[in-house]
Motif scaffolding. Structure first.
Motif, PDB file in Angstrom:
ATOM      1  N   TYR A  51       0.859  -1.188   0.000  1.00 44.10           N
ATOM      2  CA  TYR A  51       0.000   0.000   0.000  1.00 44.10           C
ATOM      3  C   TYR A  51       0.895   1.238   0.000  1.00 44.10           C
ATOM      4  CZ  TYR A  51      -4.071  -2.847   1.176  1.00 44.10           C
ATOM      5  OH  TYR A  51      -5.076  -3.767   1.156  1.00 44.10           O
ATOM      6  N   ARG A  52       0.342   2.334  -0.486  1.00 42.07           N
ATOM      7  CA  ARG A  52       1.078   3.590  -0.509  1.00 42.07           C
ATOM      8  C   ARG A  52       0.647   4.428   0.694  1.00 42.07           C
ATOM      9  NH1 ARG A  52       3.591   6.765  -4.562  1.00 42.07           N
ATOM     10  NH2 ARG A  52       3.610   4.979  -5.958  1.00 42.07           N
ATOM     11  N   PRO A  53       1.598   4.847   1.530  1.00 48.80           N
ATOM     12  CA  PRO A  53       1.227   5.617   2.723  1.00 48.80           C
ATOM     13  C   PRO A  53       0.598   6.968   2.390  1.00 48.80           C
ATOM     14  CG  PRO A  53       3.564   5.016   2.740  1.00 48.80           C
ATOM     15  CD  PRO A  53       3.038   4.635   1.417  1.00 48.80           C
ATOM     16  N   PHE A  54      -0.163   7.497   3.343  1.00 52.72           N
ATOM     17  CA  PHE A  54      -0.731   8.845   3.175  1.00 52.72           C
ATOM     18  C   PHE A  54       0.356   9.905   3.395  1.00 52.72           C
ATOM     19  CE2 PHE A  54      -5.166   7.383   4.957  1.00 52.72           C
ATOM     20  CZ  PHE A  54      -5.346   6.593   3.844  1.00 52.72           C
ATOM     21  N   GLY A  55       1.277   9.628   4.322  1.00 53.59           N
ATOM     22  CA  GLY A  55       2.312  10.610   4.618  1.00 53.59           C
ATOM     23  C   GLY A  55       3.386  10.011   5.509  1.00 53.59           C
ATOM     24  N   GLY A  56       4.442  10.773   5.731  1.00 56.19           N
ATOM     25  CA  GLY A  56       5.555  10.280   6.542  1.00 56.19           C
ATOM     26  C   GLY A  56       6.597   9.629   5.670  1.00 56.19           C
ATOM     27  N   SER A  57       7.599   9.027   6.293  1.00 54.78           N
ATOM     28  CA  SER A  57       8.664   8.446   5.470  1.00 54.78           C
ATOM     29  C   SER A  57       9.108   7.079   5.978  1.00 54.78           C
ATOM     30  CB  SER A  57       9.835   9.434   5.387  1.00 54.78           C
ATOM     31  OG  SER A  57      10.931   8.964   6.120  1.00 54.78           O
ATOM     32  N   ILE A  58       9.520   6.243   5.019  1.00 57.07           N
ATOM     33  CA  ILE A  58      10.051   4.914   5.319  1.00 57.07           C
ATOM     34  C   ILE A  58      11.404   4.836   4.624  1.00 57.07           C
ATOM     35  CG2 ILE A  58       9.657   2.420   5.169  1.00 57.07           C
ATOM     36  CD1 ILE A  58       6.675   3.127   4.552  1.00 57.07           C
ATOM     37  N   ARG A  59      12.454   4.592   5.405  1.00 54.44           N
ATOM     38  CA  ARG A  59      13.787   4.463   4.825  1.00 54.44           C
ATOM     39  C   ARG A  59      14.341   3.091   5.164  1.00 54.44           C
ATOM     40  NH1 ARG A  59      15.790   9.482   3.455  1.00 54.44           N
ATOM     41  NH2 ARG A  59      17.965   8.855   3.554  1.00 54.44           N
ATOM     42  N   PHE A  60      15.012   2.488   4.191  1.00 57.30           N
ATOM     43  CA  PHE A  60      15.651   1.195   4.426  1.00 57.30           C
ATOM     44  C   PHE A  60      17.106   1.317   4.015  1.00 57.30           C
ATOM     45  CE2 PHE A  60      16.684  -3.241   3.032  1.00 57.30           C
ATOM     46  CZ  PHE A  60      16.666  -3.787   4.303  1.00 57.30           C
ATOM     47  N   GLU A  61      18.010   1.068   4.946  1.00 55.53           N
ATOM     48  CA  GLU A  61      19.447   1.235   4.734  1.00 55.53           C
ATOM     49  C   GLU A  61      19.747   2.577   4.072  1.00 55.53           C
ATOM     50  OE1 GLU A  61      21.310  -2.785   5.349  1.00 55.53           O
ATOM     51  OE2 GLU A  61      20.745  -2.828   3.239  1.00 55.53           O
ATOM     52  N   GLY A  62      19.114   3.603   4.577  1.00 58.19           N
ATOM     53  CA  GLY A  62      19.387   4.965   4.124  1.00 58.19           C
ATOM     54  C   GLY A  62      18.614   5.388   2.888  1.00 58.19           C
ATOM     55  N   GLU A  63      17.964   4.425   2.219  1.00 59.26           N
ATOM     56  CA  GLU A  63      17.253   4.775   0.984  1.00 59.26           C
ATOM     57  C   GLU A  63      15.775   5.029   1.287  1.00 59.26           C
ATOM     58  OE1 GLU A  63      15.764   2.691  -3.188  1.00 59.26           O
ATOM     59  OE2 GLU A  63      16.935   1.508  -1.757  1.00 59.26           O
ATOM     60  N   GLU A  64      15.265   6.097   0.722  1.00 55.59           N
ATOM     61  CA  GLU A  64      13.844   6.409   0.885  1.00 55.59           C
ATOM     62  C   GLU A  64      13.043   5.380   0.074  1.00 55.59           C
ATOM     63  OE1 GLU A  64      12.647   9.427   2.526  1.00 55.59           O
ATOM     64  OE2 GLU A  64      10.765   8.350   2.305  1.00 55.59           O
ATOM     65  N   ILE A  65      12.189   4.596   0.723  1.00 54.36           N
ATOM     66  CA  ILE A  65      11.404   3.600  -0.022  1.00 54.36           C
ATOM     67  C   ILE A  65       9.900   3.873   0.103  1.00 54.36           C
ATOM     68  CG2 ILE A  65      13.100   1.710   0.020  1.00 54.36           C
ATOM     69  CD1 ILE A  65      11.376   0.539   2.396  1.00 54.36           C
ATOM     70  N   THR A  66       9.553   5.040   0.627  1.00 55.50           N
ATOM     71  CA  THR A  66       8.136   5.375   0.768  1.00 55.50           C
ATOM     72  C   THR A  66       7.460   5.324  -0.602  1.00 55.50           C
ATOM     73  OG1 THR A  66       8.972   6.995   2.332  1.00 55.50           O
ATOM     74  CG2 THR A  66       6.593   7.013   1.921  1.00 55.50           C
ATOM     75  N   GLY A  67       6.448   4.484  -0.733  1.00 55.53           N
ATOM     76  CA  GLY A  67       5.717   4.411  -1.995  1.00 55.53           C
ATOM     77  C   GLY A  67       6.426   3.612  -3.083  1.00 55.53           C
TER      78      GLY A  67
END
Ligand code: ATP
Length: 233
Positions: A51-67
C-alpha cells in the motif's frame, strides 16, 4: 536499518496509522505488539510496498522507499512473510520456495534453496509434495523458507506463531532466534506477548494507530501498563 517516521496510512478515507515512528537496527529482533485492529498489518503492508502511505517516510538502509514497489523493496533486502500460511497450495514445495527467489537469478536460487533446506530439513523430505497437503506448521515453515529465498537483510514476520501448537510455537521462536544469530534483522509482529518479549531486543506497542509504549523488551516485560493490558495482571 529500517526507519519509519511520522507514518500515516490507511484505506480510502480511513486513517489507521496516525503518525508512527519505529526503527529496526542491524542484528536486532524488534517486536511489534498490539491488540487486534491496532494497525500492525497496515504498518507491514505499507513498509513492504503493498500500500502507498498517506504521509511520513520509510527508509531502508538509508534509501527512501516510501511508496516504492514491493518488487523494489524485496530486491533491496526487505522481505515480508505474510500472516497465515499464504503458500500456493497447488504448487509443489520446491516451486513455492523457488518463487521466493525468482528475482535473484538461477545460481542464487540453487544456493538459496540448499541453505533453506538445511534450516528446514522437513521441507527437503517434502519437496515434490503439493504445499496444500503440508501440515499447518510445515506451511508456516514454507512461508518463512520462501521469504529467506529472497536473501533478506531484514525479515518482517507477521504472526508466525498463529495457529501453531505450543510445541511448534517454541520451535518457531527458537528458529527466529537462530536466524537472528546468523545476522538477520527481524521485525516480529506478534500477539504472543510473553514469548515475543523474551526473544526480542526491543519492542513497540501499537494502540489505535499510534505507538503507545516502546523500549527494551526487558523493560516492557516489567511494565505495569503493558502487563495489565496484555497479560491481565
Ligand atoms: P490483527 O492483529 O487483528 O491482524 P492489526 O493490528 O494487524 O490487527 P490491521 O489489520 O492493520 O490491524 O487493521 C487496522 C484497522 O484497519 C482495522 O480497523 C481494520 O478494520 C482496518 N482495515 C484493515 N484492512 C482494511 C482494508 N483493506 N480496508 C479498510 N479497512 C481496513
Amino acid at each position: 536499518m529500517l526507519e519509519v517516521a511520522a507514518l500515516r496510512a490507511g484505506y480510502g478515507p480511513i486513517e489507521v496509522l496516525r503518525g508512527v515512528d519505529l526503527a529496526v537496527g542491524p542484528g536486532e529482533i524488534v517486536a511489534l505488539l498490539g491488540s487486534n485492529g491496532a494497525g500492525k498489518s497496515t504498518l507491514n503492508n505499507n513498509v513492504s510496498g503493498l500500500y502507498r502511505p498517506f504521509g511520513g517516510s520509510i527508509r531502508f538502509e538509508g534509501e527512501e522507499i516510501t511508496g516504492a514497489s514491493s518488487m523494489h523493496i524485496v530486491k533491496a533486502g526487505l522481505v515480508q512473510v505474510p500472516e497465515g500460511r499464504r503458500v500456493f497450495p497447488n504448487l509443489s514445495v520446491r516451486d513455492n520456495l523457488e518463487l521466493g527467489s525468482y528475482r535473484r537469478g538461477k545460481p542464487h536460487r540453487a544456493a538459496n534453496l540448499e541453505r533453506v533446506l538445511e534450516i528446514f530439513p522437513r521441507l527437503r523430505e517434502r519437496l515434490t509434495q503439493s504445499a496444500g497437503t503440508l501440515s499447518g506448521g510445515e506451511q508456516q515453515m514454507l512461508a518463512i523458507g520462501r521469504g529467506l529465498m529472497g536473501e533478506p537483510r531484514l525479515l518482517i514476520l507477521d504472526e508466525p506463531s498463529l495457529g501453531l501448537s505450543p510445541l511448534l510455537v517454541e520451535e518457531m521462536f527458537g528458529l527466529i532466534g537462530r536466524l537472528n544469530r546468523q545476522g538477520l534483522a527481524i521485525l516480529l509482529v506478534e500477539q504472543n506477548v510473553v514469548q515475543s518479549l523474551a526473544l526480542a531486543h526491543r519492542a513497540y506497542v501499537l494502540e489505535n494507530g499510534r505507538i503507545a509504549l516502546s523500549g527494551s523488551a526487558a523493560d516492557l516485560a516489567r511494565d505495569p501498563d503493558l502487563r495489565r493490558s496484555y497479560l491481565g495482571h
